[in-house]
Design a protein around this motif. Structure first.
Motif, short mmCIF file in Angstrom:
data_model
loop_
_atom_site.label_atom_id
_atom_site.label_comp_id
_atom_site.label_asym_id
_atom_site.label_seq_id
_atom_site.Cartn_x
_atom_site.Cartn_y
_atom_site.Cartn_z
N TYR A 4 1.04 -1.10 0.15
CA TYR A 4 0.19 -0.33 -0.04
C TYR A 4 1.02 1.16 0.32
O TYR A 4 0.18 2.04 -0.32
CB TYR A 4 -0.77 0.10 1.14
N MET B 96 0.41 5.38 -0.68
CA MET B 96 -0.27 5.09 0.76
C MET B 96 0.05 6.45 1.81
O MET B 96 1.66 5.79 1.32
CB MET B 96 -1.13 3.65 1.23
N ALA C 57 -1.23 3.02 5.66
CA ALA C 57 -1.35 1.67 5.13
C ALA C 57 -1.41 0.32 5.91
O ALA C 57 -1.98 -0.78 5.96
CB ALA C 57 -0.19 1.86 4.42
N GLN D 188 -4.83 -0.27 7.02
CA GLN D 188 -5.50 -0.74 6.11
C GLN D 188 -5.25 -2.50 6.02
O GLN D 188 -5.65 -3.63 5.82
CB GLN D 188 -5.08 -0.22 4.34
#
Length: 215
Positions: A40, A45, A50, A53
């Motif tokens: 990510y 990101m 990141a 997520q």
């Protein structure tokens, strides 16, 4: 604190089992989380977003933890069954082969009770070895058949406790029945009994108790 560290801390708190196996599982989880987060970050990101997520995609701790716990429980059961198998399996070697090399002790002809107990010990020892061997195999099968996993773990824990208590108790009882028990204890039997029976069986019992606690 980083989101991944927070997630792994919560996962660690939810798991019980052998430390090394638990550390390995958490290390694998960290690697997976970090790889996802890095992907990510490479996509643009932020690091914080990141990691959040990645943790969300890995799954809620309440969902992920049961699978990890099942693995840890089986590891504990396998450890208990192997300890019981080794602990009982080496007893003939310790007393029939190694002990005579350490000290030759003559205690006269065995009494009728000693003869019966000796025969009983051989039978129970054989049964314990067979039971522990079956438990080792059953723990391996439990990996493939989750439906029997709980029963295998419980049975293994109970077997481990029975072996620990039985072997320790019989060892102490037969030593106490020796007609020359005072001289034997003064010399080497008690230290030998402690090193090769009581301490190993205490280890088996400790592992068995842990097995039953997390079953």
């Amino acid at each position: 604190m980083r989101a991944i560290d927070v997630y792994l801390g919560e996962l660690s708190a939810a798991l019980r089992g052998p430390r090394h196996a638990k550390a390995d599982l958490l290390s694998e989880a960290r690697e997976g989380l970090m790889e996802t987060a890095e992907a990510y970050v490479a996509a643009g990101m932020s690091r914080l977003a990141a990691e959040r997520q990645a943790a969300e995609e890995f799954g809620a701790v309440t969902v992920v933890a049961p699978g990890y716990q099942e693995e840890l429980t089986l590891v504990q059961a396998r450890r208990t069954s192997l300890l019981a198998l080794i602990g009982v399996g080496v007893q003939p070697l310790v007393w029939d082969v190694l002990w005579p090399l350490v000290r030759e002790v003559s205690v006269g002809s065995p009494t009728a009770l000693q003869a019966v107990l000796s025969e009983l010990v051989e039978w129970l020892g054989g049964l314990a070895i067979v039971g522990a061997a079956v438990a080792v195999i059953a723990c391996g099968i439990g990996v493939r058949l989750p439906v029997i996993r709980h029963h295998v773990v419980k049975a293994t824990g109970m077997l481990g406790l029975a072996v620990a208590i039985g072997v320790s108790g019989l060892g102490l009882f037969m030593t106490a029945l020796s007609p020359d028990v005072t001289r034997l204890l003064d010399f080497a039997v008690l230290p030998w009994l402690t090193a090769f029976v009581l301490l190993p069986m205490a280890w088996v019992g400790r592992s068995a108790r842990r097995c039953l606690r997390i079953a």
